[in-house]
Design a protein around this motif. Structure first.
Motif, PDB file in Angstrom:
ATOM      1  N   ALA A  54       0.851  -1.180   0.000  1.00 32.88           N
ATOM      2  CA  ALA A  54       0.000   0.000   0.000  1.00 32.88           C
ATOM      3  C   ALA A  54       0.883   1.225   0.000  1.00 32.88           C
ATOM      4  O   ALA A  54       1.995   1.210   0.542  1.00 32.88           O
ATOM      5  CB  ALA A  54      -0.928   0.014   1.208  1.00 32.88           C
ATOM      6  N   HIS A  77      -2.238   7.829   6.127  1.00 36.15           N
ATOM      7  CA  HIS A  77      -3.430   7.245   5.518  1.00 36.15           C
ATOM      8  C   HIS A  77      -3.088   6.545   4.210  1.00 36.15           C
ATOM      9  O   HIS A  77      -2.181   6.956   3.481  1.00 36.15           O
ATOM     10  CB  HIS A  77      -4.491   8.323   5.272  1.00 36.15           C
ATOM     11  CG  HIS A  77      -5.057   8.884   6.547  1.00 36.15           C
ATOM     12  ND1 HIS A  77      -4.490   9.956   7.199  1.00 36.15           N
ATOM     13  CD2 HIS A  77      -6.133   8.517   7.284  1.00 36.15           C
ATOM     14  CE1 HIS A  77      -5.175  10.234   8.286  1.00 36.15           C
ATOM     15  NE2 HIS A  77      -6.191   9.369   8.371  1.00 36.15           N
ATOM     16  N   VAL A  78      -3.843   5.505   3.914  1.00 39.70           N
ATOM     17  CA  VAL A  78      -3.614   4.730   2.705  1.00 39.70           C
ATOM     18  C   VAL A  78      -4.106   5.507   1.503  1.00 39.70           C
ATOM     19  O   VAL A  78      -5.256   5.993   1.479  1.00 39.70           O
ATOM     20  CB  VAL A  78      -4.316   3.359   2.793  1.00 39.70           C
ATOM     21  CG1 VAL A  78      -4.175   2.598   1.471  1.00 39.70           C
ATOM     22  CG2 VAL A  78      -3.762   2.546   3.953  1.00 39.70           C
ATOM     23  N   ALA A 128      -3.916   0.663  -2.366  1.00 39.84           N
ATOM     24  CA  ALA A 128      -3.602  -0.664  -1.854  1.00 39.84           C
ATOM     25  C   ALA A 128      -3.810  -1.686  -2.959  1.00 39.84           C
ATOM     26  O   ALA A 128      -4.717  -1.531  -3.793  1.00 39.84           O
ATOM     27  CB  ALA A 128      -4.476  -1.014  -0.651  1.00 39.84           C
ATOM     28  N   ALA A 145      -5.371  -6.422   0.277  1.00 44.08           N
ATOM     29  CA  ALA A 145      -6.806  -6.532   0.557  1.00 44.08           C
ATOM     30  C   ALA A 145      -7.173  -7.976   0.889  1.00 44.08           C
ATOM     31  O   ALA A 145      -7.935  -8.245   1.834  1.00 44.08           O
ATOM     32  CB  ALA A 145      -7.616  -6.026  -0.633  1.00 44.08           C
ATOM     33  N   LEU A 176      -6.104  -8.958   4.364  1.00 35.35           N
ATOM     34  CA  LEU A 176      -6.917  -8.373   5.422  1.00 35.35           C
ATOM     35  C   LEU A 176      -8.397  -8.712   5.292  1.00 35.35           C
ATOM     36  O   LEU A 176      -9.217  -8.251   6.095  1.00 35.35           O
ATOM     37  CB  LEU A 176      -6.734  -6.849   5.438  1.00 35.35           C
ATOM     38  CG  LEU A 176      -5.303  -6.356   5.684  1.00 35.35           C
ATOM     39  CD1 LEU A 176      -5.246  -4.823   5.616  1.00 35.35           C
ATOM     40  CD2 LEU A 176      -4.794  -6.845   7.035  1.00 35.35           C
ATOM     41  N   THR A 202     -10.656  -7.982   2.701  1.00 37.97           N
ATOM     42  CA  THR A 202     -11.514  -6.887   2.233  1.00 37.97           C
ATOM     43  C   THR A 202     -11.188  -6.604   0.773  1.00 37.97           C
ATOM     44  O   THR A 202     -10.521  -7.408   0.109  1.00 37.97           O
ATOM     45  CB  THR A 202     -11.296  -5.632   3.110  1.00 37.97           C
ATOM     46  OG1 THR A 202     -12.231  -4.631   2.722  1.00 37.97           O
ATOM     47  CG2 THR A 202      -9.874  -5.121   3.014  1.00 37.97           C
ATOM     48  N   LEU A 229      -9.722   0.057   1.598  1.00 38.51           N
ATOM     49  CA  LEU A 229      -8.573   0.406   2.431  1.00 38.51           C
ATOM     50  C   LEU A 229      -8.126   1.847   2.249  1.00 38.51           C
ATOM     51  O   LEU A 229      -7.389   2.385   3.088  1.00 38.51           O
ATOM     52  CB  LEU A 229      -7.393  -0.527   2.126  1.00 38.51           C
ATOM     53  CG  LEU A 229      -7.635  -2.023   2.382  1.00 38.51           C
ATOM     54  CD1 LEU A 229      -6.420  -2.833   1.937  1.00 38.51           C
ATOM     55  CD2 LEU A 229      -7.930  -2.274   3.855  1.00 38.51           C
ATOM     56  N   GLN A 263      -7.884   4.814   4.983  1.00 36.80           N
ATOM     57  CA  GLN A 263      -7.790   4.246   6.332  1.00 36.80           C
ATOM     58  C   GLN A 263      -6.387   4.474   6.896  1.00 36.80           C
ATOM     59  O   GLN A 263      -5.412   4.609   6.153  1.00 36.80           O
ATOM     60  CB  GLN A 263      -8.101   2.743   6.326  1.00 36.80           C
ATOM     61  CG  GLN A 263      -9.557   2.426   6.029  1.00 36.80           C
ATOM     62  CD  GLN A 263      -9.918   1.009   6.435  1.00 36.80           C
ATOM     63  OE1 GLN A 263      -9.435   0.536   7.468  1.00 36.80           O
ATOM     64  NE2 GLN A 263     -10.749   0.352   5.640  1.00 36.80           N
ATOM     65  N   ALA A 294      -3.041   3.497   8.172  1.00 35.26           N
ATOM     66  CA  ALA A 294      -2.218   2.318   7.954  1.00 35.26           C
ATOM     67  C   ALA A 294      -1.804   1.673   9.273  1.00 35.26           C
ATOM     68  O   ALA A 294      -1.714   0.442   9.378  1.00 35.26           O
ATOM     69  CB  ALA A 294      -0.972   2.696   7.141  1.00 35.26           C
ATOM     70  N   LEU A 335      -4.374  -0.745  10.422  1.00 29.26           N
ATOM     71  CA  LEU A 335      -4.495  -1.952   9.617  1.00 29.26           C
ATOM     72  C   LEU A 335      -3.480  -3.018  10.034  1.00 29.26           C
ATOM     73  O   LEU A 335      -3.790  -4.217  10.015  1.00 29.26           O
ATOM     74  CB  LEU A 335      -4.306  -1.615   8.132  1.00 29.26           C
ATOM     75  CG  LEU A 335      -5.369  -0.706   7.497  1.00 29.26           C
ATOM     76  CD1 LEU A 335      -4.990  -0.398   6.055  1.00 29.26           C
ATOM     77  CD2 LEU A 335      -6.749  -1.354   7.572  1.00 29.26           C
TER      78      LEU A 335
END
Length: 609
Positions: free
Chosen positions: A55, A62-63, A66, A71, A74, A76, A81, A84, A86, A89
């Motif tokens: 990412a 912040h992302v 990604a 994904a 995690l 998702t 992402l 969000q 980081a 995460l």
């Protein structure tokens, strides 16, 4: 927390510039190279298709973008992402040190961060990951990469288990035991709520070597495995309800240890030791072989404060030795006083030889008095050690040690030379008085480990003392049954004119018939006989005591021997000994052991009259 470049910075930079233009390049950043749409599509495709989870993260943490691998890791979608944090995460805020390093990377003050994190997948399973962050060249962003290392961690855990456990019993081995012990001692220094104490049962099987030698190592290993199972059962029962329970480990050979953290006192350890002894003594059925064994256990229980792993194990090892020495098949609790005595003994043993060279020894002399006239006929030389740490030590504190380590030869030679020199000095200084003989104790090891006859001849020649003025005392157990070299040495000394005395006569073999074959001239009756004479006239002593002493004196006289009574403390004892014909007496009635100057004053007087 440093690492090497992952080789993905260029692709990530292109993707980042293609996604957003929110961030401006810093003034001193060189202009980005122009890329064609085809190149950018290639970089985006490589980023999204990469198996390594990645990412792009901006300086706020912040992302920005990604890839599918992250994904999927995690659980998702890539677009979910974006924007969000980081750190949330991949759990970078769990430790203050890691969080600080992460912030430094975002600010551009640290080039790289690498750490290991355990992440939880939305479906419930956990995985171990290696997280790496580094700058994206040409931008102010950083590249986050996450590698799944769960398989590697599992392999490492299996290898560690093999490394830290005994292959025969499957118990923790010495390495894991000491790791756990050190951790327990360290944790107790700052944890609250515990007892602040620790206990250890150090166990050794009695006679295990005989099992291996007679039945083979396969049966021996089966026995060790069966013992381990019983120890584990005892530990589980004793530690029931405790977090983690008690640790049972095999330290090597047939040695086991049971570690009790947060012990409640010696009684808990004593109960555990008793249950272990009972469990081990139950017979074992091993593939048709029925075996019965026992164990010896050293038990130590103490506060953790001030206790080290090394100190605890030393105490346990010492206590196990005591249990073995006391008869085996038992448990023994560590005794600080007994250990202090042992430490003192070790200290004396290590310094005894050089102490002779440093001149730390001196001789005192106790008179041997004629019971008829009260005149001093001779003296016994008694060695004293003026120890710089322990003060003045009497022979019973160090002679046994000297006999064990062989230093008695060197010390005995010094005593013999010093005593003969002193006896000759008295003779020269008081020529008008009858010369007194000097009596010197000789250990049987001096006869075996040195040329005693040669030493005596050399010292007599050196000092000028007549052989008739030297008496050598050996204990009854050393003289009785003498054969070979000891008997030859005693005969040679007697032929030289030296008097041979049997010390503490009546407490050992008491082989009276053997006296006629020994070159002995003096019997020294043990003080236990004289104690029976402790009553003064008018009392009612046991007549058997006097009968026994009188019989011994008469027998000695018929064999041409003289008799000396030790431990004479009262005039009543002296009178009764004189009545039965005893020749000389020695004891506090006449004098304690004193310096040579005091003996010079006594020579020619009658202190006992």
């Amino acid at each position: 927390m440093s690492g090497t470049s992952e080789g993905t910075g260029s692709a990530a930079g292109s993707i980042r510039s293609d996604i957003t233009e929110r961030h401006q390049a810093v003034p001193d950043t060189p202009p980005k190279p122009t890329r064609t749409e085809s190149e950018l599509r290639d970089y985006r495709a490589a980023f999204n298709a990469a198996h390594l989870a990645m990412a792009v993260v901006d300086r706020s943490g912040h992302v920005v973008a990604a890839n599918a691998a992250l994904a999927g890791l995690l659980g998702t979608e890539p677009h979910a992402l974006v924007e969000q944090a980081a750190a949330d995460l991949v759990d970078l805020g769990a430790e203050a040190r890691t969080w600080q390093a992460y912030q430094e990377v975002l600010r551009g003050r640290q080039a790289r961060l690498r750490c290991t994190r355990r992440l939880k997948h939305p479906d419930g399973h956990s995985l171990w990951t290696e997280v790496t962050l580094g700058p994206v060249p040409g931008t102010r962003d950083v590249l986050l990469s996450v590698a799944d290392i769960s398989d590697r961690r599992d392999l490492q855990a299996r290898l560690r288990h093999l490394q830290m456990h005994d292959p025969v019993t499957r118990l923790p081995n010495r390495a894991l035991f000491f790791e756990r012990l050190s951790a327990a001692l360290e944790a107790s220094s700052y944890e609250q709520g515990g007892t602040g104490r620790i206990g250890l049962c150090y166990l050794d099987l009695d006679g295990f070597k005989a099992v291996n030698d007679t039945l083979g190592h396969r049966v021996g290993d089966r026995l060790l495995t069966a013992v381990a199972a019983r120890l584990t059962q005892c530990a589980d029962q004793s530690g029931y309800g405790r977090t983690g329970g008690h640790l049972v480990a095999r330290l090597g050979g047939d040695e086991f240890a049971l570690l009790v953290e947060d012990s409640t006192g010696t009684e808990e350890l004593a109960d555990l030791a008793r249950s272990v002894l009972d469990a081990v003594q139950e017979p074992f059925d091993l593939a048709g072989q029925r075996l019965s064994v026992s164990a010896s256990i050293g038990v130590v229980e103490r506060p953790t404060d001030g206790t080290s792993a090394t100190g605890l194990m030393q105490a346990a090892d010492t206590t196990l030795y005591w249990a073995k020495a006391d008869g085996k098949a038992r448990w023994t609790l560590f005794d600080p006083e007994r250990n202090a005595h042992r430490m003192t003994r070790q200290a004396l043993s290590s310094t005894l030889r050089p102490a002779v060279e440093r001149g730390e020894f001196e001789l005192e002399y106790q008179p041997l008095v004629d019971l008829e006239s009260g005149a001093v006929r001779g003296v016994e030389a008694l060695v004293r050690w003026n120890h710089p740490q322990f003060g003045t030590l009497t022979p019973n504190r160090f002679i046994g040690i000297a006999e064990e380590d062989g230093s008695i030869v060197q010390l005995g030679r010094w005593v013999l030379r010093t005593a003969c020199r002193q006896a000759r000095r008295w003779q020269i200084e008081q020529p008008s008085d009858s010369p007194v003989f000097v009596s010197v104790n000789v250990a049987v090891r001096q006869v075996w480990d040195s040329d005693l006859v040669g030493d005596v001849a050399e010292i007599l020649a050196e000092t000028g003392l007549a052989p008739q003025l030297l008496q050598l005392e050996l204990t009854e157990s050393a003289v009785m049954g003498s054969a070979g070299r000891p008997l030859q040495a005693l005969q040679a000394l007697s032929d030289m004119g030296v008097r041979i005395a049997i010390d503490d006569f009546g407490t050992g073999y008491s082989n009276l018939a053997y006296l006629s074959r020994l070159p002995v001239s003096v019997l020294k009756l043990d003080g236990s006989f004289v104690h029976g004479f402790r009553y003064d006239e008018g009392a009612h002593p046991n007549p058997a005591d006097e009968t026994i002493v009188e019989a011994l004196v008469q027998l000695a006289h018929r064999l041409g021997l003289t008799v000396t009574a030790e431990c004479v403390e009262t005039a009543g004892q002296a009178a009764r000994l004189r009545r039965v014909g005893c020749d000389t007496g020695q004891g506090w009635l006449y004098s304690r052991a004193v310096a040579p100057e005091r003996i010079a004053e006594m020579i020619g007087t009658c202190p006992g009259a």
